[in-house]
Scaffold this motif. Sequence first.
Motif, PDB file in Angstrom:
ATOM      1  N   CYS A  32     -46.469  45.331 -55.694  1.00 22.69           N
ATOM      2  CA  CYS A  32     -47.014  45.992 -54.401  1.00 22.69           C
ATOM      3  C   CYS A  32     -46.035  46.760 -53.593  1.00 22.69           C
ATOM      4  O   CYS A  32     -46.225  47.825 -52.943  1.00 22.69           O
ATOM      5  CB  CYS A  32     -47.032  44.482 -53.412  1.00 22.69           C
ATOM      6  SG  CYS A  32     -48.329  43.422 -53.994  1.00 22.69           S
ATOM      7  N   ARG A  33     -44.696  46.504 -53.677  1.00 25.30           N
ATOM      8  CA  ARG A  33     -43.757  47.664 -53.246  1.00 25.30           C
ATOM      9  C   ARG A  33     -43.890  48.794 -53.684  1.00 25.30           C
ATOM     10  O   ARG A  33     -43.863  50.024 -53.161  1.00 25.30           O
ATOM     11  CB  ARG A  33     -42.073  46.989 -53.418  1.00 25.30           C
ATOM     12  CG  ARG A  33     -41.865  45.913 -52.599  1.00 25.30           C
ATOM     13  CD  ARG A  33     -40.201  45.841 -52.579  1.00 25.30           C
ATOM     14  NE  ARG A  33     -39.989  45.110 -53.838  1.00 25.30           N
ATOM     15  CZ  ARG A  33     -39.848  43.731 -54.032  1.00 25.30           C
ATOM     16  NH1 ARG A  33     -40.024  43.018 -53.024  1.00 25.30           N
ATOM     17  NH2 ARG A  33     -39.616  43.124 -55.084  1.00 25.30           N
ATOM     18  N   THR A  34     -44.120  49.006 -55.069  1.00 25.60           N
ATOM     19  CA  THR A  34     -44.349  50.466 -55.910  1.00 25.60           C
ATOM     20  C   THR A  34     -45.585  51.032 -55.432  1.00 25.60           C
ATOM     21  O   THR A  34     -45.581  52.195 -54.994  1.00 25.60           O
ATOM     22  CB  THR A  34     -44.430  49.873 -57.441  1.00 25.60           C
ATOM     23  OG1 THR A  34     -43.249  49.394 -57.812  1.00 25.60           O
ATOM     24  CG2 THR A  34     -44.547  51.339 -58.088  1.00 25.60           C
ATOM     25  N   LEU A  35     -46.665  50.264 -55.214  1.00 27.15           N
ATOM     26  CA  LEU A  35     -47.767  50.889 -54.870  1.00 27.15           C
ATOM     27  C   LEU A  35     -47.587  51.275 -53.289  1.00 27.15           C
ATOM     28  O   LEU A  35     -48.405  52.436 -52.968  1.00 27.15           O
ATOM     29  CB  LEU A  35     -49.041  49.650 -54.805  1.00 27.15           C
ATOM     30  CG  LEU A  35     -49.507  49.555 -56.213  1.00 27.15           C
ATOM     31  CD1 LEU A  35     -50.536  48.314 -56.388  1.00 27.15           C
ATOM     32  CD2 LEU A  35     -50.040  50.901 -56.887  1.00 27.15           C
ATOM     33  N   ILE A  36     -47.066  50.658 -52.457  1.00 26.63           N
ATOM     34  CA  ILE A  36     -46.814  50.927 -51.002  1.00 26.63           C
ATOM     35  C   ILE A  36     -45.998  52.477 -51.035  1.00 26.63           C
ATOM     36  O   ILE A  36     -46.182  53.161 -50.255  1.00 26.63           O
ATOM     37  CB  ILE A  36     -46.114  49.696 -50.172  1.00 26.63           C
ATOM     38  CG1 ILE A  36     -47.149  48.560 -50.048  1.00 26.63           C
ATOM     39  CG2 ILE A  36     -45.615  50.284 -48.827  1.00 26.63           C
ATOM     40  CD1 ILE A  36     -46.518  47.517 -49.459  1.00 26.63           C
ATOM     41  N   THR A  37     -45.105  52.341 -51.766  1.00 26.82           N
ATOM     42  CA  THR A  37     -44.207  53.654 -51.968  1.00 26.82           C
ATOM     43  C   THR A  37     -45.059  54.572 -52.284  1.00 26.82           C
ATOM     44  O   THR A  37     -45.046  55.829 -51.703  1.00 26.82           O
ATOM     45  CB  THR A  37     -42.946  53.501 -52.877  1.00 26.82           C
ATOM     46  OG1 THR A  37     -42.044  52.385 -52.316  1.00 26.82           O
ATOM     47  CG2 THR A  37     -42.112  54.941 -52.981  1.00 26.82           C
ATOM     48  N   HIS A  38     -45.657  54.514 -53.281  1.00 29.46           N
ATOM     49  CA  HIS A  38     -46.857  55.489 -53.838  1.00 29.46           C
ATOM     50  C   HIS A  38     -47.619  56.275 -52.804  1.00 29.46           C
ATOM     51  O   HIS A  38     -47.838  57.336 -52.718  1.00 29.46           O
ATOM     52  CB  HIS A  38     -47.380  55.426 -55.090  1.00 29.46           C
ATOM     53  CG  HIS A  38     -46.671  55.264 -56.307  1.00 29.46           C
ATOM     54  ND1 HIS A  38     -45.833  56.252 -56.516  1.00 29.46           N
ATOM     55  CD2 HIS A  38     -46.019  54.245 -57.024  1.00 29.46           C
ATOM     56  CE1 HIS A  38     -45.244  56.209 -58.037  1.00 29.46           C
ATOM     57  NE2 HIS A  38     -45.379  54.612 -58.154  1.00 29.46           N
ATOM     58  N   TYR A  39     -48.483  55.220 -52.186  1.00 26.37           N
ATOM     59  CA  TYR A  39     -49.420  55.581 -51.243  1.00 26.37           C
ATOM     60  C   TYR A  39     -48.858  55.965 -49.906  1.00 26.37           C
ATOM     61  O   TYR A  39     -49.477  56.662 -49.276  1.00 26.37           O
ATOM     62  CB  TYR A  39     -50.407  54.437 -51.121  1.00 26.37           C
ATOM     63  CG  TYR A  39     -51.262  54.289 -52.209  1.00 26.37           C
ATOM     64  CD1 TYR A  39     -52.467  55.278 -52.632  1.00 26.37           C
ATOM     65  CD2 TYR A  39     -51.378  53.344 -53.121  1.00 26.37           C
ATOM     66  CE1 TYR A  39     -53.314  55.171 -53.467  1.00 26.37           C
ATOM     67  CE2 TYR A  39     -52.099  53.322 -54.255  1.00 26.37           C
ATOM     68  CZ  TYR A  39     -53.063  54.242 -54.500  1.00 26.37           C
ATOM     69  OH  TYR A  39     -53.876  54.244 -55.667  1.00 26.37           O
ATOM     70  N   SER A  40     -47.723  55.643 -49.709  1.00 20.64           N
ATOM     71  CA  SER A  40     -46.996  56.201 -48.385  1.00 20.64           C
ATOM     72  C   SER A  40     -46.720  57.725 -48.629  1.00 20.64           C
ATOM     73  O   SER A  40     -47.045  58.536 -47.742  1.00 20.64           O
ATOM     74  CB  SER A  40     -45.835  55.322 -48.106  1.00 20.64           C
ATOM     75  OG  SER A  40     -45.858  54.164 -47.801  1.00 20.64           O
ATOM     76  N   ALA A  41     -46.157  58.140 -49.920  1.00 20.87           N
ATOM     77  CA  ALA A  41     -45.803  59.272 -50.276  1.00 20.87           C
ATOM     78  C   ALA A  41     -47.203  60.321 -50.390  1.00 20.87           C
ATOM     79  O   ALA A  41     -47.080  61.423 -49.800  1.00 20.87           O
ATOM     80  CB  ALA A  41     -45.410  59.206 -51.511  1.00 20.87           C
ATOM     81  N   LEU A  42     -48.176  59.556 -50.656  1.00 19.51           N
ATOM     82  CA  LEU A  42     -49.668  60.330 -50.702  1.00 19.51           C
ATOM     83  C   LEU A  42     -50.133  60.533 -49.424  1.00 19.51           C
ATOM     84  O   LEU A  42     -50.398  61.606 -48.977  1.00 19.51           O
ATOM     85  CB  LEU A  42     -50.617  59.448 -51.699  1.00 19.51           C
ATOM     86  CG  LEU A  42     -51.914  60.058 -51.615  1.00 19.51           C
ATOM     87  CD1 LEU A  42     -52.045  61.205 -52.445  1.00 19.51           C
ATOM     88  CD2 LEU A  42     -52.994  58.944 -52.383  1.00 19.51           C
ATOM     89  N   GLY A  43     -49.885  59.511 -48.424  1.00 19.99           N
ATOM     90  CA  GLY A  43     -50.440  59.742 -47.141  1.00 19.99           C
ATOM     91  C   GLY A  43     -49.452  60.661 -46.561  1.00 19.99           C
ATOM     92  O   GLY A  43     -50.093  61.545 -45.604  1.00 19.99           O
ATOM     93  N   ARG A  44     -48.242  60.887 -46.389  1.00 20.26           N
ATOM     94  CA  ARG A  44     -47.398  62.028 -46.029  1.00 20.26           C
ATOM     95  C   ARG A  44     -47.923  63.321 -46.360  1.00 20.26           C
ATOM     96  O   ARG A  44     -47.934  64.189 -45.804  1.00 20.26           O
ATOM     97  CB  ARG A  44     -45.963  61.775 -46.280  1.00 20.26           C
ATOM     98  CG  ARG A  44     -45.196  60.527 -45.577  1.00 20.26           C
ATOM     99  CD  ARG A  44     -44.022  60.567 -45.735  1.00 20.26           C
ATOM    100  NE  ARG A  44     -43.545  60.307 -46.877  1.00 20.26           N
ATOM    101  CZ  ARG A  44     -43.289  59.076 -47.699  1.00 20.26           C
ATOM    102  NH1 ARG A  44     -43.475  58.098 -46.908  1.00 20.26           N
ATOM    103  NH2 ARG A  44     -42.757  58.885 -48.780  1.00 20.26           N
TER     104      ARG A  44
END
Length: 89
Positions: free
Chosen positions: A50-62
């Motif tokens: 979950c932490r990994t996915l949040i990090t990846h999708y946060s970067a994608l959102g930015r």
Amino acid sequence: MGNLISEHLKQDPHVLMAGYKIAHPNVPELLLRIQTDGTITPREAFRKVCRTLITHYSALGREFQKEFALRQYADQGEQSGNNPNGGGY
């Protein structure tokens, strides 16, 4: 969501099995089954993913926000009359 999480769980070397089940499409419930080799608990594996996915999708959102802002800026330049042909191609 279940497929995304279970596929990322399967990439962890300590996870032996990961799967999910949705009882019915109209019921908002997802059941995850995680089996590990004992080095980490299933809960720890889940939290890590979950932490990994949040990090990846946060970067994608930015990145999306940045590209969207650049596109809006470019569109404003095209609309401000920079094209001497009146906008035709």
